[in-house]
Design a protein around this motif. Structure first.
Motif, PDB file in Angstrom:
ATOM      1  N   UNK A 110      10.473  -9.207  42.222  1.00 43.32           N
ATOM      2  CA  UNK A 110      11.035 -10.414  43.144  1.00 43.32           C
ATOM      3  C   UNK A 110      11.586  -9.776  44.513  1.00 43.32           C
ATOM      4  N   UNK A 111      12.043  -8.790  44.538  1.00 43.89           N
ATOM      5  CA  UNK A 111      12.521  -8.007  45.610  1.00 43.89           C
ATOM      6  C   UNK A 111      11.572  -7.635  46.651  1.00 43.89           C
ATOM      7  N   UNK A 112      10.473  -7.239  45.825  1.00 47.40           N
ATOM      8  CA  UNK A 112       9.070  -6.897  46.652  1.00 47.40           C
ATOM      9  C   UNK A 112       8.361  -8.103  47.274  1.00 47.40           C
ATOM     10  N   UNK A 113       8.539  -9.106  46.503  1.00 46.21           N
ATOM     11  CA  UNK A 113       7.805 -10.559  47.236  1.00 46.21           C
ATOM     12  C   UNK A 113       8.561 -10.815  48.436  1.00 46.21           C
ATOM     13  N   UNK A 114       9.986 -11.081  48.236  1.00 52.78           N
ATOM     14  CA  UNK A 114      10.943 -11.086  49.396  1.00 52.78           C
ATOM     15  C   UNK A 114      10.814 -10.511  50.600  1.00 52.78           C
ATOM     16  N   UNK A 115      10.624  -9.236  50.469  1.00 50.05           N
ATOM     17  CA  UNK A 115      10.121  -8.237  51.636  1.00 50.05           C
ATOM     18  C   UNK A 115       9.072  -8.548  52.000  1.00 50.05           C
TER      19      UNK A 115
ATOM     20  N   UNK B  76       7.289 -11.346  52.017  1.00 57.27           N
ATOM     21  CA  UNK B  76       7.309 -12.656  52.731  1.00 57.27           C
ATOM     22  C   UNK B  76       8.215 -12.494  54.207  1.00 57.27           C
ATOM     23  N   UNK B  77       9.157 -11.508  54.209  1.00 59.48           N
ATOM     24  CA  UNK B  77      10.034 -11.488  55.512  1.00 59.48           C
ATOM     25  C   UNK B  77       8.853 -10.585  56.347  1.00 59.48           C
ATOM     26  N   UNK B  78       7.842  -9.797  56.217  1.00 59.36           N
ATOM     27  CA  UNK B  78       7.027  -9.150  56.637  1.00 59.36           C
ATOM     28  C   UNK B  78       5.696  -9.798  57.040  1.00 59.36           C
ATOM     29  N   UNK B  79       5.597 -10.873  56.480  1.00 62.05           N
ATOM     30  CA  UNK B  79       3.981 -11.373  56.296  1.00 62.05           C
ATOM     31  C   UNK B  79       3.211 -10.497  55.677  1.00 62.05           C
ATOM     32  N   UNK B  80       3.417 -10.089  54.682  1.00 59.56           N
ATOM     33  CA  UNK B  80       2.772  -9.262  53.879  1.00 59.56           C
ATOM     34  C   UNK B  80       2.083  -9.892  52.608  1.00 59.56           C
ATOM     35  N   UNK B  81       0.967  -9.495  52.081  1.00 55.14           N
ATOM     36  CA  UNK B  81       0.287 -10.493  50.758  1.00 55.14           C
ATOM     37  C   UNK B  81       0.505  -8.969  49.465  1.00 55.14           C
ATOM     38  N   UNK B  82       1.229  -9.913  48.623  1.00 56.04           N
ATOM     39  CA  UNK B  82       1.110  -8.686  47.427  1.00 56.04           C
ATOM     40  C   UNK B  82      -0.115  -9.117  46.386  1.00 56.04           C
ATOM     41  N   UNK B  83      -0.916  -8.279  46.093  1.00 52.87           N
ATOM     42  CA  UNK B  83      -2.055  -8.419  45.195  1.00 52.87           C
ATOM     43  C   UNK B  83      -1.765  -7.547  44.084  1.00 52.87           C
ATOM     44  N   UNK B  84      -1.929  -8.132  42.845  1.00 46.77           N
ATOM     45  CA  UNK B  84      -1.896  -7.166  41.605  1.00 46.77           C
ATOM     46  C   UNK B  84      -3.242  -7.511  40.760  1.00 46.77           C
ATOM     47  N   UNK B  85      -3.554  -6.355  40.504  1.00 48.72           N
ATOM     48  CA  UNK B  85      -4.724  -6.270  39.550  1.00 48.72           C
ATOM     49  C   UNK B  85      -4.581  -5.370  38.438  1.00 48.72           C
ATOM     50  N   UNK B  86      -4.869  -5.888  37.209  1.00 46.79           N
ATOM     51  CA  UNK B  86      -4.260  -4.996  36.091  1.00 46.79           C
ATOM     52  C   UNK B  86      -5.171  -5.309  34.762  1.00 46.79           C
ATOM     53  N   UNK B  87      -5.231  -4.396  34.051  1.00 45.00           N
ATOM     54  CA  UNK B  87      -6.031  -4.440  32.769  1.00 45.00           C
ATOM     55  C   UNK B  87      -5.221  -3.976  31.801  1.00 45.00           C
ATOM     56  N   UNK B  88      -4.874  -4.426  30.588  1.00 43.41           N
ATOM     57  CA  UNK B  88      -3.990  -3.781  29.416  1.00 43.41           C
ATOM     58  C   UNK B  88      -4.869  -2.599  29.062  1.00 43.41           C
ATOM     59  N   UNK B  89      -3.834  -1.503  29.070  1.00 44.46           N
ATOM     60  CA  UNK B  89      -4.194  -0.073  28.486  1.00 44.46           C
ATOM     61  C   UNK B  89      -5.290   0.439  29.506  1.00 44.46           C
TER      62      UNK B  89
ATOM     63  N   UNK C  34       5.054  -1.784  61.582  1.00 46.65           N
ATOM     64  CA  UNK C  34       5.890  -2.498  62.302  1.00 46.65           C
ATOM     65  C   UNK C  34       6.832  -3.272  61.427  1.00 46.65           C
ATOM     66  N   UNK C  35       8.255  -3.089  61.149  1.00 49.68           N
ATOM     67  CA  UNK C  35       9.086  -3.574  60.287  1.00 49.68           C
ATOM     68  C   UNK C  35      10.346  -2.984  59.982  1.00 49.68           C
ATOM     69  N   UNK C  36      11.130  -3.434  59.024  1.00 45.50           N
ATOM     70  CA  UNK C  36      12.549  -2.614  58.790  1.00 45.50           C
ATOM     71  C   UNK C  36      12.287  -1.712  57.893  1.00 45.50           C
ATOM     72  N   UNK C  37      12.590  -0.283  58.420  1.00 40.85           N
ATOM     73  CA  UNK C  37      12.312   0.845  57.525  1.00 40.85           C
ATOM     74  C   UNK C  37      12.842   0.669  55.887  1.00 40.85           C
ATOM     75  N   UNK C  38      14.129   0.295  55.896  1.00 45.00           N
ATOM     76  CA  UNK C  38      14.922  -0.022  54.741  1.00 45.00           C
ATOM     77  C   UNK C  38      14.064  -0.769  53.369  1.00 45.00           C
ATOM     78  N   UNK C  39      13.699  -1.957  54.061  1.00 43.48           N
ATOM     79  CA  UNK C  39      13.050  -3.074  53.541  1.00 43.48           C
ATOM     80  C   UNK C  39      11.690  -2.617  52.760  1.00 43.48           C
ATOM     81  N   UNK C  40      10.988  -1.810  53.672  1.00 41.83           N
ATOM     82  CA  UNK C  40       9.598  -1.271  53.395  1.00 41.83           C
ATOM     83  C   UNK C  40       9.639  -0.023  52.570  1.00 41.83           C
TER      84      UNK C  40
END
Ligand SMILES: Nc1ncnc2c1ncn2[C@@H]1O[C@H](COP(=O)(O)OP(=O)(O)OP(=O)(O)O)[C@@H](O)[C@H]1O
Ligand SMILES: [Mg+2]
Length: 439
Positions: free
Chosen positions: A397-402, A404-417, A317-323
């Motif tokens: 930064x665009x992902x973060x704003x979207x 916020x607008x949809x009450x979603x949480x962005x998580x990043x998990x990463x390891x070099x190489x 449930x949200x704005x299709x173009x933003x998702x």
């Protein structure tokens, strides 16, 4: 007043007539005796009333058994109303003082009253926190002694004027920037007003950095374009291959500028949005197949792509173009930062009533110190590499704003190489009923 004179004259005439009658009947001695008795009674009554008045003024209550007489009643009445008016005025004044003190206590600006030698006479709680002083223990202390910063001492030593200001940076457990203003208050006192401008300074820096970054990003393609235009104008006929190479580079640079401007516009549109995104139903399966198609176009067969999870009947449930834009940015990054031969997996899972969309890659990965800053505008781990691949550093930064607008949480998990996983967690209220399910 006139009734009082009439009353006194009436009493006097009555007493004199009585005395004259007694004198005529029984002689002078009886007449004068009666007059003396009357005068004595009047004097005694007034003495008693005076004593009552004295007691009242001292104890603020009338003595028991007090009987008001006509004249005295008026005096007492007047005094009583005077006392009431004084009490009322005092209560009003007290209330105004309390209200004023409350306002000063709640004021976000700090206020310090100083004497001529800069000693603290009074300050409000905001000033206590701004200047790290405590009124209880620092009252009477010299303020420049407590704040030993040369610029502050010079500021206090200057003649106070309404436009007399200074910026003070306090370094303590928490760095704070203060705007100070010294206002002449009375012949012996001055008022120091303090304002916390830390956030304002930070915002200003973000704005300055943003303008500098945009200018920097535009300068490179413009320089390249300018150089080629000059070459085309000044050199004679060029071999076909050279001309093609020049036009190709010009096209790449123009594309780059167009993308930058589009991303800036989209970011500014997202940032100026207020309120939450509307709840329009979007089929997840269609969204994911669009992402898969996009990934395969960008990858050009260089990566292995696959999907995981059960998403066939789920709707978001949200704005299709933003998702589409948020998912698309994560997918494009996975392709861009995964060397050929790597694997990219798009997945959907549901846990505890929430849904998680994630993009996992086996790419170059990101070291831990960069992760908290990835969603800042123009932040790139490797400036040169990202720029070479056409990145502007605005995608996340665009992902973060979207998010916020949809009450979603962005998580990043990463390891070099090893690779990265970027996930968007959807709260229960952003998940629609599985398609075709009756409510
Ligand atoms: N999947 C990933 N693997 C490794 N690094 C990544 C990944 N995704 C993002 N990054 C790092 O995060 C930085 C910021 O990403 P972001 O998407 O904001 O910008 P970009 O990809 O450089 O440019 P664009 O604005 O075109 O997306 C990238 O420059 C890159 O260094
Ligand atoms: Mg990107």
């Amino acid at each position: 007043m006139r009734s009082f004179v009439r009353y006194v004259l009436g009493v006097l005439v009555t007493v004199l007539i009585l005395c004259a009658g007694i004198t005529t009947l029984w002689g002078w001695a009886w007449g004068l005796g009666l007059l003396a008795l009357f005068m004595g009674a009047v004097a005694a009554r007034d003495a008693w009333k005076l004593q009552t008045l004295h007691h009242w003024l001292q104890e603020q209550q009338l003595s028991p058994g007090y009987q008001p007489g006509r004249t005295w009643e008026q005096v007492f009445g007047r005094l009583h109303s005077l006392e009431r008016r004084i009490d009322e005025n005092q209560a009003r004044r007290q209330e105004a003082i309390e209200r004023f003190q409350q306002v000063l206590t709640l004021l976000p600006s700090g206020i310090v009253i100083l004497d001529q030698t800069h000693r603290i006479l009074w300050c409000n709680p905001a000033a206590e926190s701004h200047l790290q002083v405590h009124l209880e223990q620092d009252r009477g202390q010299s303020l420049p002694y407590l704040i030993r910063q040369t610029e502050f001492q010079n500021f206090l030593d200057r003649k106070p004027a309404p436009d007399h200001r200074c910026i003070l940076h306090r370094r303590s457990q928490q760095d704070i920037s203060l705007a100070l203003q010294l206002i002449p208050y009375s012949a012996q006192e001055r008022m120091l007003v303090t304002q916390d401008i830390t956030q304002w300074e930070r915002d200003e820096k973000v704005r300055r950095d943003f303008v500098a970054n945009v200018s920097h990003e535009l300068r490179t393609p413009l320089t390249v374009l300018g150089g080629f235009i000059e070459t085309l104008q000044n050199s004679g006929p060029l071999p076909l291959a050279t001309r093609e190479r020049i036009f190709q580079t010009m096209e790449t640079q123009t594309d780059r500028m167009r993308r930058l401007v589009e991303e800036l516009l989209s970011l500014s549109r997202l940032e100026s949005q207020t309120g939450v995104a509307p709840f329009t139903s979007i089929p997840l399966s269609a969204l994911l197949s669009q992402m898969l198609q996009m990934a395969s176009q960008l990858s050009q067969g260089q990566h292995t792509l696959d999907t995981q999870g059960h998403f066939d009947r789920r709707t978001l449930l949200g704005i299709e173009a933003e998702l589409v834009s948020a998912f698309g940015n994560l997918v494009a990054n996975a392709v861009r930062y995964t060397p050929p031969g790597g694997q990219i997996t798009l997945s959907w899972r549901e846990e505890g009533g929430e849904g998680v969309f994630s993009v996992q890659d086996t790419g170059i990965g990101i070291s831990a110190e960069h992760i908290p800053r990835l969603t800042e505008r123009f932040y790139r781990v490797d400036q040169a590499r990202s720029r070479d691949t056409g990145g502007t550093g605005l995608g996340l930064s665009i992902v973060k704003q979207i998010a916020l607008h949809h009450d979603l949480t962005l998580t990043i998990d990463s390891q070099p190489d090893k690779g990265s996983t970027f996930a968007l967690r959807f709260p229960a209220h952003r998940l629609g009923l599985p398609e075709n399910d009756p409510a």
